[in-house]
Scaffold this active site. Structure first.
Site, mmCIF file in Angstrom:
data_model
loop_
_atom_site.group_PDB
_atom_site.id
_atom_site.type_symbol
_atom_site.label_atom_id
_atom_site.label_comp_id
_atom_site.label_asym_id
_atom_site.label_seq_id
_atom_site.Cartn_x
_atom_site.Cartn_y
_atom_site.Cartn_z
ATOM 1 N N ASP A 139 0.843 -0.845 0.142
ATOM 2 C CA ASP A 139 0.278 0.010 0.462
ATOM 3 C C ASP A 139 0.952 1.444 0.035
ATOM 4 O O ASP A 139 0.319 2.182 1.096
ATOM 5 C CB ASP A 139 -1.062 0.201 1.234
ATOM 6 N N CYS A 197 -23.272 -10.040 -0.114
ATOM 7 C CA CYS A 197 -21.978 -8.804 0.545
ATOM 8 C C CYS A 197 -22.992 -7.362 -0.132
ATOM 9 O O CYS A 197 -22.824 -6.385 0.484
ATOM 10 C CB CYS A 197 -20.785 -8.784 -0.234
ATOM 11 N N CYS A 218 -24.288 -4.019 2.004
ATOM 12 C CA CYS A 218 -23.639 -2.755 3.169
ATOM 13 C C CYS A 218 -24.658 -2.078 3.129
ATOM 14 O O CYS A 218 -25.344 -2.055 2.314
ATOM 15 C CB CYS A 218 -23.433 -2.585 1.034
ATOM 16 N N CYS A 257 -19.670 -5.917 4.506
ATOM 17 C CA CYS A 257 -19.101 -7.221 3.563
ATOM 18 C C CYS A 257 -18.175 -9.224 3.549
ATOM 19 O O CYS A 257 -18.780 -9.417 3.063
ATOM 20 C CB CYS A 257 -18.726 -6.255 1.754
ATOM 21 N N CYS A 307 -20.063 -12.736 3.659
ATOM 22 C CA CYS A 307 -19.365 -13.544 2.684
ATOM 23 C C CYS A 307 -19.490 -15.228 3.448
ATOM 24 O O CYS A 307 -18.568 -15.607 3.929
ATOM 25 C CB CYS A 307 -17.943 -13.428 2.065
#
Length: 352
Positions: free
Chosen positions: A139, A200, A204, A250, A254
């Site tokens: 990142d 998902c 949300c 989300c 799953c």
């Protein structure tokens, strides 16, 4: 001594990666033309909001050789970070008096730790092959990490836009090594197993997943609580509930995350009781305490004012009590207009 064959070298690379704490390691050719088209469409739709860095570097994000000239291969690694089970997370979300912090941010900031281990992995490879140019990323640069990981075979990009691994779910970090050494690419892509599932999308809180594999970040609670530095749009505040830093909904729903392993990394275990802290406790932190308690944590990047902003919204959504009203009124005259605005909004939720 005979140099190892490319296939043997890839296997050795995975062994070295495992020694560094990575759960998997795969190699791709870095060819991301299809992903680039999708990224361009996403940016053109304005779904990146105020994340200008997503378009600042042109196509360097989707063209590894432009970011690091000479790049021939990208090594992608996975590191699991889940410190607890989904049931505990849901219990926390269902308690309006508690603060919910995204699971990835409960422990030590992963950036420096993973970069250090990636560098060790790259040095192992360099020792084996001789002269080699490389650069490691976590990142830390314009890198299309999920696309590279999918290309390498670490998983598939799910409808929520996170990478999913069939045997390990999606609770993991990704990191990369760009190199000019021509490793053999791993031609083992995982087939997309999302099928007709839309859990998902339905889960949300802000309907940020506007279509399969298409997330409008401007509606996403992770964006609103972490990336956004200004006022949180009023229309999303009630939907945020008690989520003060990020959102995991989300991933919690799953089905593939029933296979997600708990992390073996002690650094990813919750610090300062953040996995079960009350909103009032965290709202009471002054700036000095915030900086002290978030040292070495990803949370520190949002700063104390956004921390209070986020918690003020959550306190507006919690159960009305004298303690909540008192805590909010204590900040109602804050000299910081951002904090003051959200505190006043929260008070209005209790005084209607």
């Amino acid at each position: 001594m005979t140099s190892p064959l490319p296939s043997d070298l890839n296997q050795q690379l995975r062994t070295w990666a495992s020694e560094q704490g990575f759960a998997d390691c795969r190699v791709s050719d870095g060819q991301l033309q299809d992903y680039e088209t999708r990224l361009d469409e996403w940016l053109q739709a304005g779904f990146h909001g105020e994340m200008d860095y997503m378009q600042r570097h042109g196509h360097k994000r989707s063209r590894p050789e432009e970011l690091l000239p000479g790049t021939l291969r990208v090594i992608s690694v996975r590191m699991d970070y889940l410190p607890g089970d989904a049931a505990a997370m849901q219990e926390n979300l269902d308690n309006p008096e508690r603060a919910y912090v995204s699971r990835y941010a409960l422990g030590r900031d992963y950036h420096k730790m993973m970069r250090m281990r990636l560098k060790r992995l790259a040095e192992k490879l360099q020792d084996a092959v001789g002269e080699m140019d490389y650069r490691v990323f976590v990142d830390s640069a314009p890198v299309l990490e999920k696309a590279l990981a999918e290309r390498a075979g670490l998983g598939w990009i799910g409808k929520h836009s996170n990478l999913i691994n069939r045997g390990a779910g999606s609770w993991f970090f990704l990191g990369e090594i760009y190199t000019d050494f021509p490793l053999e690419p791993d031609h083992t892509p995982q087939r997309n197993h999302c099928g007709d599932c839309s859990a998902c999308i339905q889960a949300c809180p802000t309907a940020a997943i506007v279509a399969p594999n298409r997330v409008d970040a401007r509606r996403c609670i992770s964006y609103l609580t972490i990336e956004l530095r200004e006022s949180i749009p009023v229309e999303f505040r009630k939907m945020m509930g008690n989520r003060i830093y990020g959102c995991d909904d989300c991933q919690i729903v799953c089905p593939w995350n029933r296979f997600a392993p708990d992390t073996s990394e002690q650094d990813f275990q919750p610090r300062h009781n953040l996995d079960q802290a009350s909103l009032l406790e965290l709202f009471s932190w002054n700036e000095e305490e915030f900086l002290r308690r978030t040292e070495g944590s990803a949370i520190r990047r949002i700063g104390h004012r956004c921390w209070l902003r986020n918690i003020a919204v959550a306190l507006g959504n919690t159960t009305t009590s004298p303690a909540v009203i008192e805590a909010l009124r204590a900040q109602a005259d804050s000299p910081d207009e951002l904090i003051k605005e959200h505190v006043i909004w929260a008070l209005e939720q209790h005084e209607l």
